[in-house]
Structure formats: C-alpha cells, structure tokens
Design a protein around this motif. Structure first.
Motif, PDB file in Angstrom:
ATOM      1  N   TYR A  85       9.649  -5.478  -6.121  1.00  0.00           N
ATOM      2  CA  TYR A  85       9.567  -4.011  -6.048  1.00  0.00           C
ATOM      3  C   TYR A  85      10.896  -3.346  -6.427  1.00  0.00           C
ATOM      4  CZ  TYR A  85      11.655  -3.913  -1.287  1.00  0.00           C
ATOM      5  OH  TYR A  85      12.482  -4.036  -0.196  1.00  0.00           O
ATOM      6  N   LYS A 101      -0.743  -4.354  -4.308  1.00  0.00           N
ATOM      7  CA  LYS A 101      -1.360  -3.554  -3.238  1.00  0.00           C
ATOM      8  C   LYS A 101      -2.883  -3.600  -3.359  1.00  0.00           C
ATOM      9  CE  LYS A 101       1.984   0.118  -2.885  1.00  0.00           C
ATOM     10  NZ  LYS A 101       2.129   1.554  -2.952  1.00  0.00           N
ATOM     11  N   HIS A 326       4.954  -5.641   4.137  1.00  0.00           N
ATOM     12  CA  HIS A 326       5.068  -4.272   3.653  1.00  0.00           C
ATOM     13  C   HIS A 326       3.723  -3.573   3.775  1.00  0.00           C
ATOM     14  CE1 HIS A 326       8.905  -5.705   1.883  1.00  0.00           C
ATOM     15  NE2 HIS A 326       9.266  -4.456   2.122  1.00  0.00           N
ATOM     16  N   SER A 327       3.795  -2.250   3.883  1.00  0.00           N
ATOM     17  CA  SER A 327       2.546  -1.499   4.038  1.00  0.00           C
ATOM     18  C   SER A 327       2.196  -0.788   2.725  1.00  0.00           C
ATOM     19  CB  SER A 327       2.669  -0.519   5.199  1.00  0.00           C
ATOM     20  OG  SER A 327       3.828   0.245   5.043  1.00  0.00           O
ATOM     21  N   TRP A 328       1.143   0.021   2.790  1.00  0.00           N
ATOM     22  CA  TRP A 328       0.643   0.640   1.548  1.00  0.00           C
ATOM     23  C   TRP A 328       1.635   1.630   0.948  1.00  0.00           C
ATOM     24  CZ3 TRP A 328      -2.195  -2.999   0.845  1.00  0.00           C
ATOM     25  CH2 TRP A 328      -3.224  -3.400   1.692  1.00  0.00           C
ATOM     26  N   ASP A 329       2.660   1.999   1.697  1.00  0.00           N
ATOM     27  CA  ASP A 329       3.635   2.934   1.128  1.00  0.00           C
ATOM     28  C   ASP A 329       4.756   2.207   0.368  1.00  0.00           C
ATOM     29  OD1 ASP A 329       5.027   1.876   3.212  1.00  0.00           O
ATOM     30  OD2 ASP A 329       5.547   3.791   4.163  1.00  0.00           O
ATOM     31  N   ASN A 331       6.957   1.153  -2.403  1.00  0.00           N
ATOM     32  CA  ASN A 331       7.150   1.831  -3.687  1.00  0.00           C
ATOM     33  C   ASN A 331       8.091   1.000  -4.560  1.00  0.00           C
ATOM     34  OD1 ASN A 331       6.913   3.792  -5.613  1.00  0.00           O
ATOM     35  ND2 ASN A 331       7.811   5.434  -4.380  1.00  0.00           N
TER      36      ASN A 331
END
Ligand code: KG4
Ligand code: ZN
Length: 341
Positions: A85, A101, A326-329, A331
């Motif tokens: 990322y 994701k 990690h979560s859906w946010d 980036n």
C-alpha cells in the motif's frame, strides 16, 4: 496441503510490475507471477504513471488467477491477502489495494497492508531459510537507498539513507546519458564488464556528520559533465569505461558504508535488497568485503530482487502472525515511511 499450513496471497502493483504470489508458511514460494510493463514504458524512457495504472487494471485479475492456479489452490484456501500500500505511484498502488480489499470482502479474509520496501527486505527470507533478525540490510532500488537495522520481524531502524537520488535512479539516468535506454541498471551492469573501472575518477560523496547517509546526484552530474567535456574536446566517449567507472564509484561507497555500519552496530549478517541488489559488481564487491570483515552476506536471486509478489507475501506473513489487520479504509500511501503502520 497440511491443515496447519498458512497460505498468503501477496499482491504488488506499486510501480511497473503487476505481480502476485502464493507463500506457504512465510518462506516457501508456491507461485510467483510477474507481468512486467517494461517494454511499454521503454518507449517513453521511464515509467509513465497513468499508463502503469491502466495496465495494472488490465492485468491484475489474470496475474492473481495464474498465481492461484500455479499454487494449486483457490481463494478459499488463503489465510490472508497481503498487498503493497506504499510507497509508490498512487494510481498504481490503488489498483492492488482495491483488488485486495475486494477479495477480502468477498471471501471474508483478513487484509494485511505491506510496506513495499519491507517486502524487498523480506525477499531475503525466501532463499535463506535460517536467516532471522537481527541483521543489517542495504536497500537499493529505483526509488530508495537505505541502510536499515532489521531488529525483529517488522521492526526496522533506518540508520542511513540517500539525501538526493536513489542508486537505481542514478543508474537509470547515467544509462540514458550514454544511450543505453530504460531500465538502465541491468544494461550498465552488462556493459561495465567490457570497460575499465579505473579509467575515469568519479566522485564518492560523503555527508559531513552523517557517516551512513548517501548522495548520488554528484556522481550522476560528473558523468554528464564528462560526456559534455568529451564532446567539446572532440574526444571519444567510451561508454563501457564510463559504465564501469560510474558503477565502481557507486558500489565502493555502498560497500564501504555498509561494512562500517555493520561494525558500528555489531551486526554479523548483512543482507542486500531491491532491484540494484542484483548488480553483479555490487554483489562481488560486497562478497569480498564481507569475507574480509568476517560477516555473512545474503542476497536474493535476481527474480526476487526486482519487484515481485513473493516478497510481499513473505512480509505479509510476518505481519499476519504478528496480528496486523487492515480495515476497509486502507488507502494507498505514496510516501509511506519504513516502520510506519
Ligand atoms: O526494486 P525495483 O524493481 O523497483 C523499485 O522499487 O524501485 O528496482 C528497480 C531499479 C531500477 O532502477 C533498475 O535500473 C535497477 O533497479 N536495477 C539494477 C540492476 N537490475 C535492476 N541496477 C543495477 N544493476 C542491475 N543489475
Ligand atoms: Zn521495488
């Protein structure tokens, strides 16, 4: 597949390689598929970010499908999906992050974001099964030049870095100046074998007060000045001698500072990482210096030095067993720092 096996899918799309790999138990590569865009970017003399992003979108599903097929598994067999990322090109990174994701969401799998450079470091674990932290790692890629203490899995301390150009960048720029094209590193490596490394004395910059930092813009400018000087004086430009002398100036500095750092920080093992770690002159010079200093030297095979999914899967495995999720946010972070979570 043993029930206790941990399977990680590693996805990499930070620059001009669309790559995916399946890693078993952190160190075994079950597949490593790389779709390189080099031929496409060659036309422009370097990576064009917009083109890179579009090509990643075209290729990523196919590359992942191939990686799974080669490993003889399906998405359901995976324990987690690891994805680069940052750092890298934002549009390129976003393709991998969105893909990871989507898979995690659809298949209810953990998502593990990986730092690209920590991936390069972790490439060393693949072919050196007994290598464990602590060790000193010299990271030399197209965008980065760092001397890092790998204290534990996932724990890094930067002790030196470039103040301007990355080593790979300097190789690429010098290659362009002597008409070798993109990417220049491997071409300089090859041409240098026919040249005299002592023919031209190029500068080896030291940074006052920072013994482990680097600067490569001076040597790059010196090469350009040398070429202009030859043109103005009507003297022949001997590309092979320029390549060999430039390469020597750069590798001498890298080796000298790495050995000094290993001694200062009492490290017994030195590792190389990143695209330039496949440079034959750097490997040979570092091999000799490490032998003399009584240090063990590790480096990955060339296929694991340049960008690949396997290194991301390996780094992702250690993050995964350390509990990183990690979560859906999540980036894309183009300038992500080493050790930043
Ligand atoms: O690690 P990498 O694939 O991408 C980045 O994360 O930057 O490194 C690419 C860089 C390019 O600058 C390329 O010219 C350089 O690695 N490189 C080399 C060699 N192979 C690749 N530089 C010197 N000698 C090589 N044999
Ligand atoms: Zn890289």
């Amino acid at each position: 597949m043993e029930a206790k096996d941990t399977l990680i899918l590693g996805i990499e799309s930070s620059c001009d390689e669309t790559a995916a790999a399946v890693i078993r138990n952190g160190r075994q590569v079950l597949s490593n598929v790389i779709a390189s865009q080099i031929d496409l970017h060659k036309l422009y003399g370097g990576v064009v970010p917009e083109i890179a992003s579009r090509k990643h979108i075209e290729k990523i599903n196919q590359v992942i499908e191939e990686a799974l097929a080669e490993a003889k598994i399906t998405l359901d067999d995976l324990d987690a999906i690891a994805v680069t990322y940052g750092p890298g090109l934002v549009g390129a990174l976003l393709v991998g992050v969105a893909e990871a994701k989507a898979i995690c969401f659809a298949k209810n799998k953990p998502l593990v974001g990986v730092h690209h450079i920590e991936g390069h470091v972790s490439a060393n674990y693949i072919e050196h099964p007994d290598l464990e932290p602590p060790f000193l790692c010299l990271i030399v890629s197209g965008g980065h030049t760092h001397l890092v203490l790998v204290k534990e899995y996932g724990v890094y301390e930067i002790i030196g870095q470039t103040r301007d150009d990355a080593v790979g960048e300097a190789f690429d720029k010098v290659a362009r100046a002597i008409g070798l094209g993109y990417p220049g590193g491997p071409k300089i490596d090859k041409l240098a074998k026919e040249g005299n490394a002592d023919a031209i004395r190029f500068p080896k910059a030291k940074i006052e007060g920072s013994p482990f930092d680097f600067s490569f813009s001076g040597v790059k400018s010196a090469v350009l000045n040398h070429i202009n000087g030859c043109k103005m004086k009507g003297e022949p430009i001997v590309e092979a001698d320029i390549a060999a002398s430039f390469q020597k100036a750069v590798t001498d500095v890298l080796v000298e500072r790495t050995i000094k750092a290993a001694k200062e920080y009492h490290m017994d093992v030195v590792a190389l990482a990143g695209g330039v770690a496949s440079n034959s002159a750097l490997r040979n010079a570092m091999e000799l210096a490490c032998k003399k200093a009584g240090l063990r030297l590790c480096y990955p095979s060339p296929i694991y030095c340049t960008d690949n999914g396997a290194m991301i899967g390996v780094a992702g495995y250690y993050e995964y067993i350390n509990g990183t999720r990690h979560s859906w946010d999540l980036n894309a972070v183009p300038n992500l720092k080493i050790g930043q979570r």
